[in-house]
Design an enzyme around this catalytic site. Structure first.
Site, PDB file in Angstrom:
ATOM      1  N   GLU A 279     -59.367 -78.904  38.878  1.00 26.28           N
ATOM      2  CA  GLU A 279     -58.829 -77.558  39.053  1.00 26.28           C
ATOM      3  C   GLU A 279     -58.196 -77.235  37.698  1.00 26.28           C
ATOM      4  OE1 GLU A 279     -55.998 -75.031  42.106  1.00 26.28           O
ATOM      5  OE2 GLU A 279     -55.296 -76.985  41.429  1.00 26.28           O
TER       6      GLU A 279
ATOM      7  N   ASP B 242     -56.074 -81.720  41.589  1.00 26.71           N
ATOM      8  CA  ASP B 242     -55.215 -80.551  41.726  1.00 26.71           C
ATOM      9  C   ASP B 242     -54.434 -80.316  40.434  1.00 26.71           C
ATOM     10  OD1 ASP B 242     -53.659 -78.534  43.368  1.00 26.71           O
ATOM     11  OD2 ASP B 242     -52.037 -79.919  42.850  1.00 26.71           O
TER      12      ASP B 242
END
Length: 721
Positions: free
Chosen positions: A384, A348
Site C-alpha cells: 500500500e 499496510d
C-alpha cells in the site's frame, strides 16, 4: 505468585520466542535496556509462577524449562529504568506479551492497571499489576500434518485477488455451521471454497489476522476494531477468529484453512501491519514492546523522547532502522511463509516501512532485506504505497520486486465512468498497465494491482449509489472517512425504487468490473462486490463488526432470507464470466507492456499491425488532437492477439484472439464505427455491460465500417472471427 530459579536451565538465545522441542520449552526475549527479566507462567487456576532469566547473550534474555508443553500460558515482567522523558518505560508491574508469541489467549480489559500512569495524571507512575487485565502468550505445538501441501505459486499475470475479511465473509453464510461462522474454519468451509472457485479468483487477500487489540475508545461506544489494523502480535493468528480454541488451537485451525485453500488452487495473501503497534502514543497502554524496550522498538521524537513520531496516524511508528525491529519483521514474514504456508503479503502503509530516518527511501534496509531473503523474496509482496507522513504518497516508486495497490488506477477509472472531463489519456494508461508509473525502472504491468474498491471506502454497490459518505453509525458525527470518494449516485442518494436509476447503477457496476478485469496488471475485487454488497453509504466501516460490514449471502434452500440481503445473482454470473474471459485470453493479461507508447498506439505499417491501436468512435486512429479533446469520453481499443511478444511457459510463442473494446462513458448513446478491414473482417459481441448477462443475445457479426450502437455509460467487447 511464586518465584523459582532452580528449575530453569540456561537454554539458548535463538530462536527468539517460546520454542517447544518435544521435551520442554526454550524462552528468549530481546531487551537492550532491561536490568532483569522474569518469565511468568500461569496455571489453570490463574496462579502465577515467576522464573528469573539470568542468561543474557547479545541483549537476549533466555532460559529453558523442561516439562513445559504446548498450551502453557506465559508472559514477561521486565525490570529496568522508568524515565519517560528519556524514552525509558520499563515497569515490572506490567505483564508483557512476548513479541514472538505464536499464539495469544484472551484480550485486553481496559482497566487503569494496563496503563503506565494513573488516569488524569500522566506524569505519575502507576504500579498496579496489569496481569488480571491483559492477554497471555501461549506455547504452541509446532507440529502439523501438511500432507502434500504446496504453494500454488500462481504467476502474477494470472492472479486474480479477492480481498476479504475472515469474520465478515462467513458470519452470515447460511450453509456454514453457526459455530464456524466468522472463523478460519468457516472460510475453509466447502460452500465458501466452492463460491471462490466458481467465481474464478486465484488468491484471497485476508484483512489483518495477526493478533490485534480492539481500542478502548471504540469499546466505550459499543463498537469494536473490526478491520484489525492494530497489531500486538506479529506471529500469532488472531484468536477471536478461531472456532476450535485459543490455547494454540488457532494455529492448527489457521494451517488447516491454508491447506484447504491450497487444495482448491487458491493462494493466501495476508494484509500485514508492520508499521505500528496497538500501544498507541505516550498515553497508550503498556502491553508488550513499550515495557520491553521502548526506545529500541519505537521512533521517538529526537528533541523530546517521551513522545512518539507518528507517520501512520495511530500514535506510534516502529523504528525501522533498529536491527532487532528489522529482525522481528523478517522473522515474522519467514514464519508465516515457512510454518503457516501463506503465499504473500500486502503491507499496510508500506511507505512507513521505508522511513529509516524522515524521508521515504526506496533503498532502505527493509527493502534490501526483502530483496536478498531467499524465502520472503519469493512470496508475493504487495505495497500500500502511502502513509500519512510528509511525502508518503509513493505510487510507482517501490523497488522492482514489489507490486503496488495502484491508487491512481482507482481514481482515474472512477473519474472516467462518472463522466469527468479530460480523463481519456490517463484512462488509456491505466487500462494498459500504467507504464507511466512502472516502465522506467524495468517493472512490468503486474507491478500494478488494479482496483476500484477496497475495504477502505465505498463498496461497489455504494460507489454507484451515494455521492456522500453516511458514517453516522461510527459515532464520530461524520468526521471520519474520506470525502474524496469520486462516486456518483446515478441520480438518487441511497436506496431508490426508480427503475431508470437502478438500471444505470447496474450498468455502472458492470462497467467497473469489466474495466478492472480486462486491464493489464493484477485485478483485485473487494469481497462481496460480486453480489452487490452494500454498507449503506458507510465508507469507513473499520469499527463495524456488524451486518453493515458482513457479506450477505443468498439463502440456502432451508435458510431464511438474511435481513438486508440485496444479492445479485446476475452480477455474480457476470463477474465469473469476466474472470473466465481473462483466464482464457492472454491478451488481457500480458506480462510485458505494449510495444508502442501506452497512449499512442501505432499500426506499424499497411501490412503489419501493432499490438495495440486506438480509435475514435468514428473508427479513425486517434491523433494527438483527439487525445487532447477534454470532453471526449469514448474510444475504441484494438488488442492484437497475434502480436503478443512473450512466450508461454514452454517457450512457445503466445497467440490469442484479437478484441475490440468499445468504451462509452458519455451521457449519450453513440454509434461506433468498426475499424478498417486490416484489423479484422468480422467481429462478434462477447460482452455488453448495457445488459445483464441473462439478457445477452447473439447479434449479427459486425464488419468494417458498420455502425455499432453503444448505449450511454456502457462498453462492449467484440471478438475477431
Amino acid at each position: 505468585m511464586v518465584a523459582q530459579e532452580a528449575l530453569i536451565w540456561p537454554g539458548n538465545s535463538y530462536p527468539l520466542g517460546a520454542t517447544f522441542d518435544g521435551v520442554g520449552t526454550n524462552f528468549a526475549l530481546f531487551s537492550e535496556v532491561a536490568e532483569r527479566v522474569e518469565l511468568c507462567l500461569f496455571g489453570e487456576d490463574g496462579a502465577e509462577t515467576r522464573f528469573a532469566l539470568n542468561e543474557v547473550d547479545g541483549f537476549v534474555w533466555h532460559g529453558y524449562l523442561p516439562g513445559v508443553s504446548p498450551g502453557q500460558r506465559y508472559g514477561y515482567r521486565v525490570h529496568g529504568p522508568y524515565n519517560p522523558a528519556a524514552g525509558q518505560r520499563c515497569n515490572p508491574a506490567k505483564l508483557l506479551l512476548d513479541p514472538y508469541a505464536k499464539a495469544v489467549e484472551g484480550s485486553v480489559r481496559w482497566d487503569q492497571a494496563v496503563f503506565a500512569y494513573p488516569f488524569g495524571d500522566p506524569d505519575q507512575r502507576n504500579d498496579e499489576d496489569s496481569a488480571p487485565f491483559v492477554p497471555r502468550s501461549v506455547v504452541i505445538n509446532p507440529f502439523f500434518s501438511w500432507d502434500s501441501d504446496r504453494h500454488p505459486r500462481t504467476p502474477y499475470h494470472e492472479t486474480v485477488i479477492y480481498e476479504t475479511h475472515v469474520r465478515g465473509l462467513t458470519k452470515l453464510h447460511p450453509e456454514v455451521p453457526e459455530a464456524q461462522r466468522g472463523t478460519y474454519q468457516g472460510l475453509a468451509h466447502p460452500a465458501v471454497v466452492d463460491h471462490l472457485q466458481k467465481l474464478g479468483v486465484t488468491a484471497v487477500e485476508l484483512m489483518p489476522v495477526h493478533q490485534f487489540v480492539s481500542d478502548a475508545v471504540l469499546e466505550e461506544r459499543g463498537l469494536a476494531n473490526y478491520w484489525g489494523y492494530n497489531t500486538i502480535g506479529f506471529f500469532a493468528p488472531h484468536n477471536a477468529y478461531a472456532a476450535s480454541g485459543t490455547r494454540g488451537e488457532q494455529v492448527q485451525e489457521f494451517k488447516s484453512m491454508v491447506r484447504t485453500l491450497h487444495q482448491a488452487g487458491i493462494e493466501v495473501i495476508l494484509d500485514v501491519v508492520y508499521n505500528h503497534t496497538a500501544e498507541g502514543n505516550h498515553l497508550g497502554p503498556t502491553l508488550s514492546f513499550r515495557g520491553i524496550d521502548n526506545a529500541s522498538y519505537y521512533r521517538l521524537m529526537s528533541d523530546d523522547p517521551q513522545f512518539y513520531m507518528d507517520t501512520t496516524g495511530t500514535g506510534n511508528s516502529l523504528l525501522m532502522r533498529h536491527p532487532h525491529v528489522l529482525q522481528m519483521i523478517m522473522d515474522s514474514l519467514r514464519y508465516w511463509v515457512t510454518e503457516m504456508h501463506v503465499d504473500g503479503f500486502r503491507f499496510d502503509l508500506a511507505s512507513a516501512l521505508a522511513r529509516q530516518f524522515h524521508e521515504v527511501d526506496r533503498l532502505s534496509a527493509f527493502f534490501d532485506m526483502c530483496q536478498q531473503d531467499p524465502i520472503v523474496s519469493q512470496a508475493k509482496l504487495i505495497a500500500e504505497p502511502w502513509d500519512v507522513g510528509e511525502g508518503g504518497y509513493q505510487v510507482g516508486n517501490f523497488p522492482p520486486l514489489w507490486t503496488e495497490w495502484n491508487g491512481k488506477y482507482r481514481d482515474t477509472v472512477r473519474d472516467f465512468w462518472r463522466g469527468e472531463h479530460a480523463t481519456l489519456p490517463e484512462f488509456a494508461s491505466r487500462l494498459t498497465g500504467s507504464s507511466d508509473l512502472y516502465l522506467s525502472d524495468g517493472r512490468r504491468p503486474v507491478a500494478s494491482v488494479n482496483f476500484v474498491t477496497a475495504h477502505d471506502g465505498f463498496t461497489l454497490a455504494d460507489l454507484v449509489s451515494y455521492n456522500h459518505k453516511h458514517n453516522e453509525a461510527n459515532g464520530e458525527d461524520g468526521r471520519d472517512g474520506s470525502d474524496d470518494n469520486r462516486s456518483w449516485n446515478c441520480g438518487a442518494e441511497g436506496p431508490t425504487d426508480d427503475p431508470a436509476v437502478t438500471a444505470l447503477r447496474d450498468r455502472q457496476k458492470r462497467n467497473f468490473l469489466s474495466t478492472v478485469l480486462l486491464s493489464q496488471g493484477i485485478p483485485m475485487l473487494l469481497g462481496g462486490d460480486e453480489m452487490s454488497r452494500t454498507q449503506h453509504g458507510n465508507n469507513n466501516a473499520y469499527c463495524q463488526d456488524t451486518e453493515i460490514s458482513w457479506v450477505h449471502w443468498p439463502p440456502s434452500a432451508d435458510a431464511p432470507m438474511p435481513d438486508g440481503y440485496e444479492g445479485d445473482q446476475d452480477l455474480l454470473d457476470f463477474t465469473a464470466r469476466l474472470i473466465r474471459l481473462r483466464v482464457e485470453h492472454p491478451v488481457f493479461r500480458r506480462r510485458r507492456f505494449f510495444s508502442g507508447p501506452a497512449v499512442r498506439g501505432k499500426s506499424g505499417g499497411p501490412d503489419q499491425l501493432g499490438d495495440i491501436a486506438w480509435f475514435t468512435p468514428a473508427g479513425e486512429e486517434m491523433t494527438d488532437d483527439d487525445w487532447a479533446v477534454g470532453f471526449a469520453k469514448s474510444l475504441t481499443v484494438f488488442l492484437n492477439g497475434d502480436a503478443i511478444t512473450e512466450s508461454d511457459p514452454r517457450g512457445e510463442r503466445t497467440r490469442d484472439e484479437s478484441f475490440l473494446l468499445l468504451f462509452n462513458a458519455s451521457e449519450l448513446d453513440l454509434e461506433f464505427t468498426i475499424p478498417p478491414q486490416r484489423y479484422g473482417e468480422q467481429w462478434v459481441k462477447v460482452l455488453d455491460t448495457a445488459l445483464p448477462l441473462s439478457a445477452l443475445t447473439d447479434a449479427p457479426a459486425a464488419k468494417p465500417g458498420d455502425a455499432v450502437a453503444i448505449p450511454s455509460r456502457s462498453m462492449q467487447v467484440l471478438g475477431r472471427v
